[in-house]
Enzyme design. Structure first.
Site, PDB file in Angstrom:
ATOM      1  N   TYR A  67      -5.165  -8.689   5.146  1.00  0.00           N
ATOM      2  CA  TYR A  67      -4.932  -9.599   6.126  1.00  0.00           C
ATOM      3  C   TYR A  67      -5.491 -10.886   5.814  1.00  0.00           C
ATOM      4  CZ  TYR A  67      -3.246  -6.810  10.163  1.00  0.00           C
ATOM      5  OH  TYR A  67      -2.389  -6.120  10.931  1.00  0.00           O
ATOM      6  N   LYS A  74      -6.346   4.950   0.239  1.00  0.00           N
ATOM      7  CA  LYS A  74      -5.306   5.056  -0.747  1.00  0.00           C
ATOM      8  C   LYS A  74      -6.008   4.660  -2.323  1.00  0.00           C
ATOM      9  CE  LYS A  74      -1.119   5.996  -1.545  1.00  0.00           C
ATOM     10  NZ  LYS A  74      -0.277   7.285  -1.083  1.00  0.00           N
ATOM     11  N   ASP A 118      -1.329   8.249   3.900  1.00  0.00           N
ATOM     12  CA  ASP A 118      -0.245   8.794   4.249  1.00  0.00           C
ATOM     13  C   ASP A 118      -0.224  10.108   4.751  1.00  0.00           C
ATOM     14  OD1 ASP A 118      -1.073   9.683   1.684  1.00  0.00           O
ATOM     15  OD2 ASP A 118       0.859   9.832   0.759  1.00  0.00           O
ATOM     16  N   ASP A 141      -4.631  -0.661  11.506  1.00  0.00           N
ATOM     17  CA  ASP A 141      -3.643  -1.558  12.485  1.00  0.00           C
ATOM     18  C   ASP A 141      -2.381  -0.304  12.583  1.00  0.00           C
ATOM     19  OD1 ASP A 141      -2.145  -3.518  13.719  1.00  0.00           O
ATOM     20  OD2 ASP A 141      -0.802  -3.690  11.845  1.00  0.00           O
ATOM     21  N   ASP A 167      -1.821   2.137  16.100  1.00  0.00           N
ATOM     22  CA  ASP A 167      -0.585   2.262  16.892  1.00  0.00           C
ATOM     23  C   ASP A 167       0.216   3.873  17.116  1.00  0.00           C
ATOM     24  OD1 ASP A 167      -0.215  -0.484  17.361  1.00  0.00           O
ATOM     25  OD2 ASP A 167       1.824  -0.468  17.069  1.00  0.00           O
TER      26      ASP A 167
HETATM   27  C1  IPM Z   1      -3.316  -5.656  16.432  1.00  0.00           C
HETATM   28  C2  IPM Z   1      -2.131  -6.702  16.261  1.00  0.00           C
HETATM   29  C3  IPM Z   1      -2.499  -7.794  15.491  1.00  0.00           C
HETATM   30  C4  IPM Z   1      -2.940  -7.211  13.973  1.00  0.00           C
HETATM   31  C5  IPM Z   1      -1.472  -8.754  15.217  1.00  0.00           C
HETATM   32  C6  IPM Z   1      -0.974  -9.347  16.688  1.00  0.00           C
HETATM   33  C7  IPM Z   1      -1.926 -10.005  14.398  1.00  0.00           C
HETATM   34  O1  IPM Z   1      -1.119  -5.739  15.745  1.00  0.00           O
HETATM   35  O2  IPM Z   1      -4.233  -6.119  17.095  1.00  0.00           O
HETATM   36  O3  IPM Z   1      -3.355  -4.443  16.227  1.00  0.00           O
HETATM   37  O4  IPM Z   1      -2.075  -7.027  13.166  1.00  0.00           O
HETATM   38  O5  IPM Z   1      -4.149  -6.994  14.052  1.00  0.00           O
HETATM   39 MG    MG Z   2      -1.501  -3.568  15.772  1.00  0.00          MG
END
Ligand code: IPM
Ligand code: MG
Length: 356
Positions: free
Chosen positions: A135, A190, A222, A246, A250
């Site tokens: 990042y 990884k 993975d 990240d 999710d």
């Molecule tokens: C998160 C989001 C952010 C990230 C984006 C909006 C930059 O996906 O906080 O998980 O990638 O960190």
């Molecule tokens: Mg995110």
């Protein structure tokens, strides 16, 4: 206690308003100040993270953040895109430790896309490093074509990078968090392919020697992605880098029924923090009054616990959320037959009522 309130884009303003309502209902002496951030700030002031917004965040004891991002800004130069606001806040404020708990409330067991027995009782904590990795690594960019024509660039690149102190400090955070839970940490890497993550693994092992009471294991990312949907309850604390964290957070959010339920805390070395839902700005449902405010309300609870030293108030909010779920109230994302469908505002009001 000064709180900077940064609603942002998409559903951000709708869900933050509900969390603010809940905070005010606690009767604590909180000073709340709002500022624009993300696309909204770009539209109003020409920059996604205006100096005035950054200053407000720096001066506050804690930050309550909504979400940023909207497709209509996709064509802007990267440094002006809404996402730069949250990345800039994390970097400028040194918010390197991101806590993303994934808890499956009993009432929502049927809202998960996985079988109830796989997620019932689930309580895992993802600790994501937040200010390093690909990042933020330099250099990055697009290699300009030989004719100097940018749109015709021949390649693009980002740099994956971690320094020893960056890995050490997030590893300490993970081991200390594990001590308050079931004393197990899974470090996700990884290392079979990437130098950065072989180094990550080596440093995590070194730090683990200071925590002989905590069991450490390692998993490739993975495999971790697969195990999270196969047997998620086998995990307790997961620690990983910015990018993998990240993605996995999710994925983990859906185990709980909806990404609309997942709060997060991003902390610096002194527990000053930014609190935001783990989900994004969802511009496709913005303005319809259907967004789930619970992730943001639960983020406000984390704020009271971690940055404002108000454990009792944090628990009041969490119990109020449990109570509205027990009453059968559901926003669209967690709705199932036999429950009562409510709007964003109705959900916020119900939490306030349950608090009282
Ligand atoms: C998160 C989001 C952010 C990230 C984006 C909006 C930059 O996906 O906080 O998980 O990638 O960190
Ligand atoms: Mg995110």
């Amino acid at each position: 206690m000064k709180i900077a309130v940064l609603p942002g884009d998409g559903i951000g303003p709708e869900i933050v308003v509900e969390a603010v309502k809940v905070l005010r209902a606690l009767g604590l002496s909180l000073e709340l100040e709002t500022a624009p951030v993300g696309g909204a700030a770009y539209a109003a002031l020409g920059h996604p993270l205006p100096a005035s917004t950054l200053k407000l965040a720096q001066d506050a004891d804690a930050i309550l953040f909504g979400a940023v991002g909207d497709w209509k800004y996709d064509t802007l130069d990267r440094h002006l895109r809404p996402e730069q606001a949250i990345l800039g806040l994390r970097k400028n404020l040194g918010l390197f430790a991101n806590f993303r708990p994934a808890i499956c409330y009993p009432e929502l067991v049927n809202a998960s896309s996985l079988k109830p027995e796989l997620v019932s009782g689930l309580d895992i904590l993802i600790i994501r490093e937040l200010t390093g990795d690909i990042y933020f690594g330099q250099p990055r960019g697009r290699r300009i074509a030989t004719d100097g024509n940018f749109p015709d660039a021949e390649e693009a690149f980002d740099t994956m990078r971690y320094s020893r102190p960056e890995i050490e400090r997030i590893a300490h955070v993970a081991f200390q968090a594990a001590r308050k839970r079931s004393k197990r940490v899974t470090s996700v890497d990884k290392s079979n392919v990437l130098e950065t993550f072989q180094f990550w693994k080596d440093v995590v092992i070194e730090v683990s020697e200071q925590y002989p009471d905590v069991a450490l294991d390692h998993m490739y990312v993975d495999n971790a992605a697969m195990q999270l949907v196969k047997a998620p309850k086998k995990f307790d604390v997961i620690v990983t880098g910015n990018m993998f964290g990240d993605i996995l957070s999710d994925e983990a959010s859906m185990l709980t029924g909806s990404i609309g339920m997942l709060p997060s805390a991003s902390l610096d070395a002194n527990s000053k923090g930014l609190y935001e839902p783990s989900h994004g700005s969802a511009p496709d449902i913005a303005g319809q009054g259907i967004a789930n405010p619970l992730a943001t309300i639960l983020s406000a609870a984390m704020m009271l616990r971690f940055s404002l030293n108000q454990e009792e108030a944090a628990q009041r909010i969490e119990n109020a959320v449990k109570s509205v779920l027990a009453q059968g109230l559901r926003t669209a994302d967690i709705y199932s037959e036999g429950t009562t469908r409510v709007s964003t505002i109705e959900m916020g009001n119900a939490v306030v009522k349950a608090l009282r």
